[in-house]
Design a protein around this motif. Structure first.
Motif, PDB file in Angstrom:
ATOM      1  N   VAL A  54       0.856  -1.178   0.000  1.00 54.35           N
ATOM      2  CA  VAL A  54       0.000   0.000   0.000  1.00 54.35           C
ATOM      3  C   VAL A  54       0.893   1.230   0.000  1.00 54.35           C
ATOM      4  O   VAL A  54       1.625   1.477   0.961  1.00 54.35           O
ATOM      5  CB  VAL A  54      -0.920   0.031   1.240  1.00 54.35           C
ATOM      6  CG1 VAL A  54      -1.875   1.222   1.149  1.00 54.35           C
ATOM      7  CG2 VAL A  54      -1.692  -1.273   1.370  1.00 54.35           C
ATOM      8  N   PHE A  55       0.849   1.992  -1.087  1.00 51.49           N
ATOM      9  CA  PHE A  55       1.658   3.205  -1.200  1.00 51.49           C
ATOM     10  C   PHE A  55       0.790   4.419  -0.867  1.00 51.49           C
ATOM     11  O   PHE A  55      -0.223   4.659  -1.542  1.00 51.49           O
ATOM     12  CB  PHE A  55       2.242   3.339  -2.599  1.00 51.49           C
ATOM     13  CG  PHE A  55       3.192   2.236  -2.970  1.00 51.49           C
ATOM     14  CD1 PHE A  55       4.301   1.966  -2.187  1.00 51.49           C
ATOM     15  CD2 PHE A  55       2.970   1.451  -4.082  1.00 51.49           C
ATOM     16  CE1 PHE A  55       5.179   0.946  -2.520  1.00 51.49           C
ATOM     17  CE2 PHE A  55       3.840   0.426  -4.426  1.00 51.49           C
ATOM     18  CZ  PHE A  55       4.949   0.174  -3.639  1.00 51.49           C
ATOM     19  N   VAL A  56       1.189   5.158   0.150  1.00 50.01           N
ATOM     20  CA  VAL A  56       0.477   6.385   0.529  1.00 50.01           C
ATOM     21  C   VAL A  56       1.191   7.535  -0.166  1.00 50.01           C
ATOM     22  O   VAL A  56       2.269   7.967   0.239  1.00 50.01           O
ATOM     23  CB  VAL A  56       0.461   6.581   2.051  1.00 50.01           C
ATOM     24  CG1 VAL A  56      -0.344   7.826   2.414  1.00 50.01           C
ATOM     25  CG2 VAL A  56      -0.130   5.350   2.743  1.00 50.01           C
ATOM     26  N   THR A  57       0.602   8.012  -1.246  1.00 51.33           N
ATOM     27  CA  THR A  57       1.237   8.990  -2.121  1.00 51.33           C
ATOM     28  C   THR A  57       0.640  10.383  -1.905  1.00 51.33           C
ATOM     29  O   THR A  57      -0.146  10.613  -0.987  1.00 51.33           O
ATOM     30  CB  THR A  57       1.083   8.582  -3.597  1.00 51.33           C
ATOM     31  OG1 THR A  57      -0.297   8.694  -3.981  1.00 51.33           O
ATOM     32  CG2 THR A  57       1.547   7.155  -3.829  1.00 51.33           C
ATOM     33  N   GLN A 105      -2.421  10.920   0.545  1.00 49.23           N
ATOM     34  CA  GLN A 105      -2.341  11.751   1.742  1.00 49.23           C
ATOM     35  C   GLN A 105      -2.497  13.185   1.244  1.00 49.23           C
ATOM     36  O   GLN A 105      -1.592  13.730   0.618  1.00 49.23           O
ATOM     37  CB  GLN A 105      -1.011  11.563   2.466  1.00 49.23           C
ATOM     38  CG  GLN A 105      -0.910  12.374   3.749  1.00 49.23           C
ATOM     39  CD  GLN A 105       0.460  12.280   4.412  1.00 49.23           C
ATOM     40  OE1 GLN A 105       1.445  11.925   3.757  1.00 49.23           O
ATOM     41  NE2 GLN A 105       0.530  12.600   5.688  1.00 49.23           N
ATOM     42  N   GLN A 106      -3.624  13.794   1.540  1.00 45.68           N
ATOM     43  CA  GLN A 106      -3.952  15.070   0.914  1.00 45.68           C
ATOM     44  C   GLN A 106      -3.391  16.282   1.637  1.00 45.68           C
ATOM     45  O   GLN A 106      -3.544  17.406   1.168  1.00 45.68           O
ATOM     46  CB  GLN A 106      -5.471  15.176   0.766  1.00 45.68           C
ATOM     47  CG  GLN A 106      -6.006  14.120  -0.209  1.00 45.68           C
ATOM     48  CD  GLN A 106      -7.510  14.020  -0.195  1.00 45.68           C
ATOM     49  OE1 GLN A 106      -8.133  14.021   0.854  1.00 45.68           O
ATOM     50  NE2 GLN A 106      -8.105  13.937  -1.381  1.00 45.68           N
ATOM     51  N   GLY A 112       2.294   9.662  11.184  1.00 43.81           N
ATOM     52  CA  GLY A 112       1.110   9.001  11.719  1.00 43.81           C
ATOM     53  C   GLY A 112      -0.096   9.208  10.832  1.00 43.81           C
ATOM     54  O   GLY A 112      -0.886   8.289  10.596  1.00 43.81           O
ATOM     55  N   HIS A 113      -0.235  10.410  10.310  1.00 42.39           N
ATOM     56  CA  HIS A 113      -1.357  10.706   9.404  1.00 42.39           C
ATOM     57  C   HIS A 113      -1.243   9.895   8.118  1.00 42.39           C
ATOM     58  O   HIS A 113      -2.238   9.382   7.604  1.00 42.39           O
ATOM     59  CB  HIS A 113      -1.381  12.205   9.097  1.00 42.39           C
ATOM     60  CG  HIS A 113      -2.492  12.621   8.193  1.00 42.39           C
ATOM     61  ND1 HIS A 113      -2.313  12.816   6.836  1.00 42.39           N
ATOM     62  CD2 HIS A 113      -3.812  12.849   8.427  1.00 42.39           C
ATOM     63  CE1 HIS A 113      -3.452  13.182   6.291  1.00 42.39           C
ATOM     64  NE2 HIS A 113      -4.385  13.199   7.223  1.00 42.39           N
ATOM     65  N   ALA A 114      -0.018   9.771   7.592  1.00 37.12           N
ATOM     66  CA  ALA A 114       0.181   8.988   6.367  1.00 37.12           C
ATOM     67  C   ALA A 114      -0.229   7.536   6.576  1.00 37.12           C
ATOM     68  O   ALA A 114      -0.919   6.941   5.737  1.00 37.12           O
ATOM     69  CB  ALA A 114       1.642   9.071   5.931  1.00 37.12           C
ATOM     70  N   VAL A 115       0.179   6.951   7.688  1.00 35.53           N
ATOM     71  CA  VAL A 115      -0.191   5.567   7.981  1.00 35.53           C
ATOM     72  C   VAL A 115      -1.708   5.442   8.134  1.00 35.53           C
ATOM     73  O   VAL A 115      -2.326   4.507   7.621  1.00 35.53           O
ATOM     74  CB  VAL A 115       0.535   5.076   9.255  1.00 35.53           C
ATOM     75  CG1 VAL A 115       0.001   3.716   9.706  1.00 35.53           C
ATOM     76  CG2 VAL A 115       2.046   5.001   8.998  1.00 35.53           C
ATOM     77  N   TRP A 116      -2.314   6.392   8.819  1.00 32.52           N
ATOM     78  CA  TRP A 116      -3.763   6.385   9.036  1.00 32.52           C
ATOM     79  C   TRP A 116      -4.536   6.422   7.711  1.00 32.52           C
ATOM     80  O   TRP A 116      -5.620   5.833   7.607  1.00 32.52           O
ATOM     81  CB  TRP A 116      -4.136   7.587   9.903  1.00 32.52           C
ATOM     82  CG  TRP A 116      -5.596   7.782  10.141  1.00 32.52           C
ATOM     83  CD1 TRP A 116      -6.397   7.096  11.007  1.00 32.52           C
ATOM     84  CD2 TRP A 116      -6.439   8.758   9.505  1.00 32.52           C
ATOM     85  NE1 TRP A 116      -7.686   7.578  10.957  1.00 32.52           N
ATOM     86  CE2 TRP A 116      -7.733   8.603  10.038  1.00 32.52           C
ATOM     87  CE3 TRP A 116      -6.213   9.743   8.551  1.00 32.52           C
ATOM     88  CZ2 TRP A 116      -8.808   9.395   9.647  1.00 32.52           C
ATOM     89  CZ3 TRP A 116      -7.277  10.534   8.150  1.00 32.52           C
ATOM     90  CH2 TRP A 116      -8.559  10.361   8.695  1.00 32.52           C
ATOM     91  N   CYS A 117      -3.978   7.081   6.706  1.00 30.63           N
ATOM     92  CA  CYS A 117      -4.644   7.155   5.402  1.00 30.63           C
ATOM     93  C   CYS A 117      -4.857   5.776   4.784  1.00 30.63           C
ATOM     94  O   CYS A 117      -5.716   5.607   3.910  1.00 30.63           O
ATOM     95  CB  CYS A 117      -3.841   8.040   4.443  1.00 30.63           C
ATOM     96  SG  CYS A 117      -3.897   9.810   4.821  1.00 30.63           S
TER      97      CYS A 117
END
Length: 290
Positions: A54-57, A105-106, A112-117
């Motif tokens: 899962v890539f959080v871009t 990630q907007q 932490g926010h990136a992981v939560w996304c």
């Protein structure tokens, strides 16, 4: 323990330390010799048995999706020219259809926010997190694979740590250690970037995690920490005492490729290990007055 099958890669950062290159190329695609940083992290995940990436871009990171797509025209051209070696190189970077998911990630609100996304893709299972900036080089015993082996016995949460100089503890999340058994340390507490002289140890968290899904519930509160960001370290700290929590000391070589000097060092070190480029690089180094 149920095996960990999903890994989250936070790759939405702007890479400002590497401007102007990162104006057009995501920092995760900057090469170490001839492979992008992100490829090393993905290969490490595969070695640990991870099946879903899962890539959080973020905006402007479309090249990450292109890299893992099938380069149809290039493949056709290489086949027509009979370039089997080059085709094999491409094959080694190809993942199965559906093996990668992308989420956005907007806003740059912290790790932490990136992981939560990624919470809806992670679901109710334990998952891994890998920071591609941290190149943990240990081909014989990849970091995440060793962590996964420890997880199968210990359960709970596992983080990778490395002892750093006292003067550097303010740069990292630092462990308050408990019982030590070889490379395994019980984690009694975590503090993000402690002020100089206040660190509870010199064991620094270095960008590899196996976490229980309950961390997502904690992150959902949006609590801000160091740098006014949502810190993964703070959320993990809330799991200590509630779930088993251990650190595994990494014994390979760590390169901080989020730093220019670390990235250059990684290129030199890994080049020297290669039969195809190592001799030439070594010969050049001998000519330098270092």
């Amino acid at each position: 323990m149920k095996p960990v099958k999903t890994a989250v890669f936070p790759v939405g950062g702007q890479g400002t330390r590497f401007l102007p290159a990162t104006k057009a190329v995501p920092k995760e695609l900057l090469p170490v010799v001839d492979r992008p940083l992100l490829q090393y992290a993905v290969d490490e995940a595969l070695a640990a048995g991870i099946e879903r990436m899962v890539f959080v871009t973020a905006r402007g990171k479309g090249a990450l999706e292109e890299y893992f797509d099938v380069a149809g025209e290039l493949v056709a051209s290489l086949k027509a020219k009979g370039k089997t070696a080059e085709l094999a190189v491409l094959d080694a970077t190809q993942l199965a259809p559906g093996q990668i998911a992308y989420v956005r990630q907007q806003e740059p609100a912290g790790l932490g926010h990136a992981v939560w996304c990624a919470r809806h893709i992670v679901g109710d299972d334990a998952f891994a997190v890998l920071l591609p900036d941290e190149l943990l080089w240990s081909p014989a015993a990849p970091a995440l694979a060793e962590m996964h082996d420890a997880y199968k016995t210990l359960g709970g949460n596992i983080i990778s740590v490395l002892e750093v100089p006292e003067a550097h503890t303010s740069r990292y999340g630092i462990v308050t250690p408990g019982h030590v058994d070889g490379k395994i340390t019980e984690v009694l507490g975590l503090v993000e970037k402690p002020a100089a002289g206040t660190a509870p140890s010199r064991l620094a968290v270095i960008g590899r995690y196996i976490l229980q899904p309950e961390v997502m519930t904690i992150l959902s509160a949006g609590k801000r920490g160091a740098g006014n960001e949502i810190q993964l370290t703070d959320a993990m700290a809330d799991l200590i005492g509630v779930q088993p929590f251990h650190a595994l000391t990494f014994t390979g070589t760590r390169f901080d490729c989020g730093d220019k000097a670390g990235h250059i060092t990684a290129n030199i070190a890994l080049a020297l290990e290669r039969e195809d480029v190592g001799p030439a690089v070594r010969a050049w180094l001998r000519t330098q007055a270092i």
